[in-house]
Design an enzyme around this catalytic site. Sequence first.
Site, short mmCIF file in Angstrom:
data_model
loop_
_atom_site.label_atom_id
_atom_site.label_comp_id
_atom_site.label_asym_id
_atom_site.label_seq_id
_atom_site.Cartn_x
_atom_site.Cartn_y
_atom_site.Cartn_z
N TYR A 23 7.01 1.74 11.15
CA TYR A 23 6.95 3.16 11.51
C TYR A 23 7.37 3.35 12.98
O TYR A 23 7.99 4.36 13.33
CB TYR A 23 5.54 3.72 11.30
N ARG A 60 1.92 -4.63 21.61
CA ARG A 60 1.09 -5.76 21.17
C ARG A 60 0.92 -6.77 22.29
O ARG A 60 -0.13 -7.38 22.44
CB ARG A 60 1.71 -6.45 19.94
N GLU A 121 8.89 -3.62 2.54
CA GLU A 121 8.99 -5.02 2.11
C GLU A 121 9.85 -5.14 0.86
O GLU A 121 9.71 -4.32 -0.05
CB GLU A 121 7.63 -5.55 1.68
N1 DCP Z 1 0.87 1.01 7.53
C1 DCP Z 1 -0.11 1.96 7.38
N2 DCP Z 1 -1.42 1.56 7.31
C2 DCP Z 1 -1.78 0.27 7.39
C3 DCP Z 1 -0.79 -0.68 7.51
C4 DCP Z 1 0.53 -0.29 7.60
O1 DCP Z 1 0.21 3.14 7.33
N3 DCP Z 1 -3.05 -0.08 7.31
C5 DCP Z 1 2.26 1.44 7.64
C6 DCP Z 1 2.72 1.43 9.06
C7 DCP Z 1 3.55 0.19 9.17
C8 DCP Z 1 4.09 0.02 7.78
O2 DCP Z 1 3.10 0.54 6.92
O3 DCP Z 1 4.58 0.33 10.12
C9 DCP Z 1 4.36 -1.42 7.44
O4 DCP Z 1 3.16 -2.16 7.59
P1 DCP Z 1 3.12 -3.68 8.02
O5 DCP Z 1 1.81 -4.24 7.67
O6 DCP Z 1 4.34 -4.38 7.51
O7 DCP Z 1 3.15 -3.64 9.57
P2 DCP Z 1 4.30 -3.27 10.54
O8 DCP Z 1 5.61 -3.20 9.88
O9 DCP Z 1 3.89 -2.07 11.33
O10 DCP Z 1 4.25 -4.48 11.55
P3 DCP Z 1 4.67 -5.99 11.30
O11 DCP Z 1 5.88 -6.19 12.16
O12 DCP Z 1 3.50 -6.78 11.78
O13 DCP Z 1 4.96 -6.19 9.86
#
Ligand code: DCP
Length: 643
Positions: A23, A60, A121
């Site tokens: 996001y 992070r 994914e």
């Molecule tokens: N997301 C969400 N609530 C969560 C986890 C994730 O709304 N509890 C949303 C925001 C993330 C997206 O889904 O950007 C993808 O989740 P990921 O777990 O793959 O995490 P990110 O892509 O943000 O980070 P990473 O690079 O660690 O995969």
Amino acid sequence: MPVARPETSDSRIIAHVDMDCFYVQVEQRKQPHLRGQPTAVVQYNSWKGGGLIAVGYEARKDGVKRSMRGDEAKKVCPQIHLVQVPVARSKADLTIYRNAGSEVVSILSRKGRCERASIDEVYLDLTDAAEAMLKETPLESLESIHEEVLKSHVLGLTLNGNNDKEIVREWLTRRDADHRDKLLACGAIIVAELRLQVLKETEFTCSAGVAHNKMLAKLASGMNKPAQQTIVTLSSVKGLLEPLPIKKMKQLGGKLGSSLQTDLGVNTVGDLLQFSVEKLQDLYGANTGTWLWNIARGVSGDEVEGRLLPKSHCSGKTFPGVQALKSIAAVEKWLKELCEELSERLQLDLETNKRVAHTLTLHANAYKSTDTDSHKKFPSKSCPLRYGAGKILEDSVNLFQAALREFLGSYTNPADCGWGITNLSVSASKIVAVPSGTSTITKYFHGQDRFQPSLEPSDEKLAPEDDTLSPSTSHQTECGGQQTQITHDTSTFDQNETTCKDDVCLTSKHHEPQPRLSQKESNINDGKRSYEHKRKATKEKGTSSILRFLQTNSCSSSKQETICLSSGVQEGLNIESEALTESQNARRANTWRYNADEIDQSVVEELPPEIQEEVRTWLRPQKQANTVKRGSSIAHYFSPNRN
Ligand code: DCP
């Protein structure tokens, strides 16, 4: 329950591609001045700065975590940019993220079978592409290898920090390498190319795992983030799995994982190795036991499903703390918003992708303020889905009321008992393609008038695919601090005010495996029996009986003339060839074909007038041309004397 599928081959090349801080990247593309800046996306609820749902890698580094709220993140990283998730209908609107995910999928799907597993994914089956590459160019004769490939992490390969890329190059181009490792090397080259292409066309970075099966690829994709890829060689599997906490394994994060820990003292995947397959089968049933034994050894035969579109749609919202919904009127108000959104997405899916959903499910989390049994789960309820926001709302309200009655106990009046809903969602699943040639009749069969709103939606809930068969995963809930956070059915790329990230699905195969609970099983069986009983009882009632005929019976299978009630409007009479292609077969599964001569007129007469007219129009020419003698079992279903 998981289905233990043997590996079809350990030479498959499977990749799992996961977008980095997805996001955040989408927001940074929209607002380029945020690039390189510590950034996080916060949810709609602005309490304490809003819960973080995505954290960029710059933030992070400064210690910002997803478990934080905006205010806390600002303390840890004062320069952080907090971007609020887009809002529509007083709740988060994830459309831009979903669309961005689709952009990526369309690129990744160019090299092999592609399964969209969540909003960000994807699994890829690159076996054919890797084999073709290997055939064309022996790896040892590769002249140049892209930097991105050389940056791969090869599990089990010892690096020294000086000439790591050279060591990886040597590994990739070993003449004496095992064939399976050579295929992995090809897979790594293909995945690196795809990732570069994604970056070029979308400006997004992603990370990937390349392995011989989905389970290992998924484990690997998160090992080196962002913008990197990890290769799981066969020889590295044992070392990768043995120390892994059991709860980190996909499908072991919930009850089954807990049971392994408490009942068997299994804390890592390695601990599981000491148990024989017989013992595991004895404890957890044949399928789950075999599945456990296999995954402990890195064996998983799960196929990459060719699916570029979401498996279901969901619209939901959380109501933490004092926001909990405490009256039916409040629930109805929110259901209206959720159903309208779901309906819009269904309509868009229908128009854009020509797909229809068949099942509507209502999920909620709730508490009872007066009850000692405050952990009792609010039951999920399903029914056939009717198109149109009003109908979806009407059915959702019925489902909610049935679930509430069950939650409170049959004899409790909702008005007399304190209760609160902390999250609420409606989802549409069992989505299938509308075969070509769709017309009025398809609309009819796919929902316009199909479902008489039931006063007893709980009967539908007893359908075998129902969530009650594995309650913990179709809608997992996490509680963090004062915020109830829903991680839900993300194969749906769902809408939720808080978070929408997981890859559990409504179909049982993706459900959390459950410890064997004999009482529960017997309840489920009772439920199935009751469901069957109900089906029989309603079979003969008016229009719905016809729909059951049309929906529950597949077409006659032999070479003969048929009418395709949903697909074959212009095709009308089909002469089926003996050798159907795979896609034809798949399509056939979604159509209803009947022999014109075998359709009982009294059945046709039960249809609404406009549909009757349409059916008769089809039947006339078919009957003239239809001279083949047949006597299939379909006739039985259309016979007035059928039982
Ligand atoms: N997301 C969400 N609530 C969560 C986890 C994730 O709304 N509890 C949303 C925001 C993330 C997206 O889904 O950007 C993808 O989740 P990921 O777990 O793959 O995490 P990110 O892509 O943000 O980070 P990473 O690079 O660690 O995969």
